[in-house]
Scaffold this motif. Structure first.
Motif, PDB file in Angstrom:
ATOM      1  N   GLY A   1      -2.524   2.274  -1.817  1.00 35.38           N
ATOM      2  CA  GLY A   1      -2.899   3.665  -1.603  1.00 35.38           C
ATOM      3  C   GLY A   1      -3.535   4.247  -2.846  1.00 35.38           C
ATOM      4  O   GLY A   1      -4.755   4.277  -2.994  1.00 35.38           O
ATOM      5  N   ALA A   2      -2.705   4.696  -3.783  1.00 41.03           N
ATOM      6  CA  ALA A   2      -3.223   5.253  -5.033  1.00 41.03           C
ATOM      7  C   ALA A   2      -3.971   4.177  -5.814  1.00 41.03           C
ATOM      8  O   ALA A   2      -3.527   3.036  -5.914  1.00 41.03           O
ATOM      9  CB  ALA A   2      -2.074   5.803  -5.867  1.00 41.03           C
TER      10      ALA A   2
ATOM     11  N   PRO B   1       7.631  -3.059  -5.608  1.00 39.69           N
ATOM     12  CA  PRO B   1       7.783  -1.646  -5.959  1.00 39.69           C
ATOM     13  C   PRO B   1       6.457  -0.898  -5.902  1.00 39.69           C
ATOM     14  O   PRO B   1       5.394  -1.482  -5.756  1.00 39.69           O
ATOM     15  CB  PRO B   1       8.286  -1.724  -7.405  1.00 39.69           C
ATOM     16  CG  PRO B   1       7.572  -2.926  -7.962  1.00 39.69           C
ATOM     17  CD  PRO B   1       7.528  -3.916  -6.819  1.00 39.69           C
ATOM     18  N   GLY B   2       6.537   0.412  -6.045  1.00 39.96           N
ATOM     19  CA  GLY B   2       5.352   1.234  -6.164  1.00 39.96           C
ATOM     20  C   GLY B   2       5.132   2.181  -5.012  1.00 39.96           C
ATOM     21  O   GLY B   2       4.508   3.228  -5.178  1.00 39.96           O
ATOM     22  N   GLY B   3       5.621   1.842  -3.818  1.00 34.97           N
ATOM     23  CA  GLY B   3       5.394   2.712  -2.673  1.00 34.97           C
ATOM     24  C   GLY B   3       3.908   2.878  -2.410  1.00 34.97           C
ATOM     25  O   GLY B   3       3.172   1.899  -2.265  1.00 34.97           O
ATOM     26  N   CYS B   4       3.454   4.117  -2.386  1.00 31.21           N
ATOM     27  CA  CYS B   4       2.036   4.395  -2.177  1.00 31.21           C
ATOM     28  C   CYS B   4       1.190   4.024  -3.387  1.00 31.21           C
ATOM     29  O   CYS B   4      -0.042   4.086  -3.318  1.00 31.21           O
ATOM     30  CB  CYS B   4       1.840   5.871  -1.836  1.00 31.21           C
ATOM     31  SG  CYS B   4       2.559   6.348  -0.251  1.00 31.21           S
TER      32      CYS B   4
ATOM     33  N   PHE C   1      -6.627   6.769   6.132  1.00 31.24           N
ATOM     34  CA  PHE C   1      -7.153   5.586   6.800  1.00 31.24           C
ATOM     35  C   PHE C   1      -7.748   4.709   5.713  1.00 31.24           C
ATOM     36  O   PHE C   1      -8.586   5.160   4.926  1.00 31.24           O
ATOM     37  CB  PHE C   1      -8.216   5.937   7.836  1.00 31.24           C
ATOM     38  CG  PHE C   1      -8.706   4.726   8.587  1.00 31.24           C
ATOM     39  CD1 PHE C   1      -8.059   4.303   9.734  1.00 31.24           C
ATOM     40  CD2 PHE C   1      -9.797   3.988   8.131  1.00 31.24           C
ATOM     41  CE1 PHE C   1      -8.484   3.172  10.421  1.00 31.24           C
ATOM     42  CE2 PHE C   1     -10.225   2.861   8.800  1.00 31.24           C
ATOM     43  CZ  PHE C   1      -9.571   2.444   9.956  1.00 31.24           C
ATOM     44  N   MET C   2      -7.307   3.474   5.658  1.00 27.85           N
ATOM     45  CA  MET C   2      -7.688   2.554   4.586  1.00 27.85           C
ATOM     46  C   MET C   2      -8.497   1.378   5.141  1.00 27.85           C
ATOM     47  O   MET C   2      -8.276   0.943   6.267  1.00 27.85           O
ATOM     48  CB  MET C   2      -6.444   1.986   3.901  1.00 27.85           C
ATOM     49  CG  MET C   2      -5.384   2.998   3.524  1.00 27.85           C
ATOM     50  SD  MET C   2      -5.901   4.172   2.258  1.00 27.85           S
ATOM     51  CE  MET C   2      -6.204   3.064   0.873  1.00 27.85           C
ATOM     52  N   VAL C   3      -9.417   0.891   4.326  1.00 28.34           N
ATOM     53  CA  VAL C   3     -10.068  -0.385   4.594  1.00 28.34           C
ATOM     54  C   VAL C   3      -9.996  -1.206   3.315  1.00 28.34           C
ATOM     55  O   VAL C   3     -10.488  -0.776   2.267  1.00 28.34           O
ATOM     56  CB  VAL C   3     -11.529  -0.215   5.047  1.00 28.34           C
ATOM     57  CG1 VAL C   3     -12.153  -1.598   5.304  1.00 28.34           C
ATOM     58  CG2 VAL C   3     -11.631   0.639   6.302  1.00 28.34           C
TER      59      VAL C   3
END
Length: 504
Positions: free
Chosen positions: A53-54, A36-39, A314-316
């Motif tokens: 993400g968050a 769960p959680g999505g972003c 854009f994530m690292v």
């Protein structure tokens, strides 16, 4: 109406589901992913657990939104209060420590921006206090019924009673960008504010609405906390709450179609499952909800489109040797370089707690680094030139790591794992069209969607007021749960934390 299906197990959808289940409704949550959680989820890779993400969680102060939600649902959040919300690194080499303690923050901002900036900060804090008070009282925006207009007016009168001299200025601020309040201020203050607004309001001061911007800048004062085990633990706690109240949360159930008439709705998934329900809550962007409804979708949502100024990320994700970090090193950093911000010119870093064994191997730390990015170039390359797409991904990863080294100078040499992600990655794992994240850029108070889409059709998540962030999504979920209850021909069960306290 007794049956509700929530599509998507993000914070907003799970909050709605848990409160409705507590009210005695038959609730089912359908989530396409395996967690769960999505972003705001946390995923596992090669011994590390990364926040997808968050990464910044707020609302955990006494009386805060997440605290009240926990009291209502019997949740114990796995959080630790943060003394430092973040450290911001400015282009001139200076750094601003955003203390959560008001007295320490006052001294820090005077040191960083000088006494000339104090009128701005007083405006920001007074305005934000009034607006968060309205949000915590469940103020409906935009209002959709006569009852909601009355509730909004009541919340406004309550706010005016606390700060009667603010009301004329609030009306003015509702129609202008926050940048109007920064005239004559230093470049460092403007750049700092722009960086904060970009991550919290998805727009900088020249475009961000002044009222929304004041509330967004207040996030570090709203009980910022570090989540042990990763931010996805908040969603996991809400899943447990749904189930304790008799609801169900089903994973690997990607919804493919929603048939909605005025009465019963039918939901189909990619696994061939079918659900019959009286109400559907879409924890999705509006256009993704419209795609599931198809041509019979209500006119209001049928033409919904991804906003041209919407952002991707854009994530690292980095696994690194924790020994290079001082014991008192802040867990969140923002590095602000040249303008325009985003595209690797500004990055946000979030580290796991140093003793969080669930997040990384012994002696290591999990690090998430993100930058705002335009969606269109990524998709153009992915769809038409895959080699150029991969080259751009590698180039952006290097650019983001270079910027992150302003905060962690030995980052590159001590990284044990480097895993980049683009908007294409976000679409694959969150099923948000084009990997759109962060909600609408808050350039106007009227960009947020009202949650009711049609008869028995509801929207929740970062597209409705009060917008993006874990706290905002939870507050929006509470509003939707209350509205769904109110649509049932029986006495609604109001969450205890929405009731006035004895000292009001």
């Amino acid at each position: 109406m007794n049956r509700v299906v929530v599509i998507g197990a993000g914070i907003g959808g799970l909050t709605t589901a848990a409160l409705l289940a507590k009210a005695g409704l038959d609730v089912t949550v359908l989530e396409a992913h395996v967690y769960p959680g999505g972003c705001a989820g946390t995923f596992y890779h090669q011994g590390y657990r990364f926040d997808a993400g968050a990464t910044l969680a707020a609302g955990f102060e006494p009386g805060g939104g997440m605290t009240r939600l926990a009291e209502t649902l019997g949740i114990t959040w796995p959080v630790e209060p943060a003394e430092i919300a973040m450290a911001a690194h400015l282009p001139d080499g200076s750094a601003v420590t955003r203390w959560t303690d008001p007295a320490r923050w006052l001294m820090e901002r005077e040191r960083s921006f000088g006494p000339a900036a104090e009128p701005f900060w007083r405006w920001q804090e007074e305005t934000a206090a009034a607006l968060w008070d309205m949000a915590l009282r469940g103020a409906p925006w935009p209002p959709q019924t006569v009852g909601e207009v009355g509730k909004l007016a009541g919340a406004g009168l309550h706010m005016a009673g606390r700060a009667p001299l603010r009301m004329p200025w609030l009306a003015l601020d509702a129609l202008r960008p926050l940048g109007a309040l920064l005239h004559g201020q230093s470049e460092n203050l403007r750049r700092y504010v722009d960086g904060q607004l970009l991550i919290a309001a998805q727009a900088t001061s020249s475009r961000a609405n002044a009222l929304y911007g004041a509330a967004a800048l207040d996030m570090p004062r709203r009980g910022v906390a570090h989540v042990r085990g990763g931010i996805g633990k908040l969603a996991e706690a809400l899943v447990d709450a749904v189930r304790r109240q008799g609801g169900q949360v089903l994973f690997r159930q990607s919804v493919t179609r929603v048939s909605a008439n005025n009465g019963t709705k039918f939901i189909e998934t990619s696994k061939g499952a079918a659900f019959e329900t009286d109400a559907v809550v879409f924890n999705l962007p509006p256009w993704d909800a419209a795609a599931l409804l198809g041509q019979p979708a209500p006119a209001r949502i049928r033409t919904a489109e991804l906003p041209p100024d919407g952002w991707g990320a854009f994530m690292v994700y980095v696994g690194l040797d924790g020994s290079i970090l001082p014991a008192d090193f802040p867990l969140h950093h923002q590095v602000l370089g040249r303008e325009p911000l985003g595209e690797g010119n500004s990055v946000f870093l979030s580290l796991s707690l140093p003793d969080d064994a669930a997040r990384s191997p012994a002696g290591h730390r999990a690090l998430t680094v993100s930058t705002h990015t335009n969606l269109r170039p990524w998709w153009a390359l992915f769809e038409h030139d895959r080699d150029a797409y991969e080259a751009r991904k590698a180039e952006y990863a290097g650019r983001v790591l270079d910027a992150a080294q302003v905060a962690i100078p030995r980052l590159r040499s001590t990284a044990r794992l480097v895993l980049p992600g683009t908007p294409v990655t976000f679409q694959r794992f969150t099923q948000r069209s084009r990997g759109w994240v962060g909600g609408f850029p808050q350039t106007s108070l009227f960009r947020a969607w009202a949650p009711k889409l049609g008869n028995g059709l509801w929207l929740v998540g970062d597209s409705i007021f009060p917008g993006p962030s874990v706290l905002a999504a939870a507050l929006g979920g509470t509003r939707v749960a209350h509205a769904v209850q109110g649509s049932i021909p029986r006495r609604p069960v109001v969450p205890a934390w929405m009731l006035p306290t004895s000292n009001e």
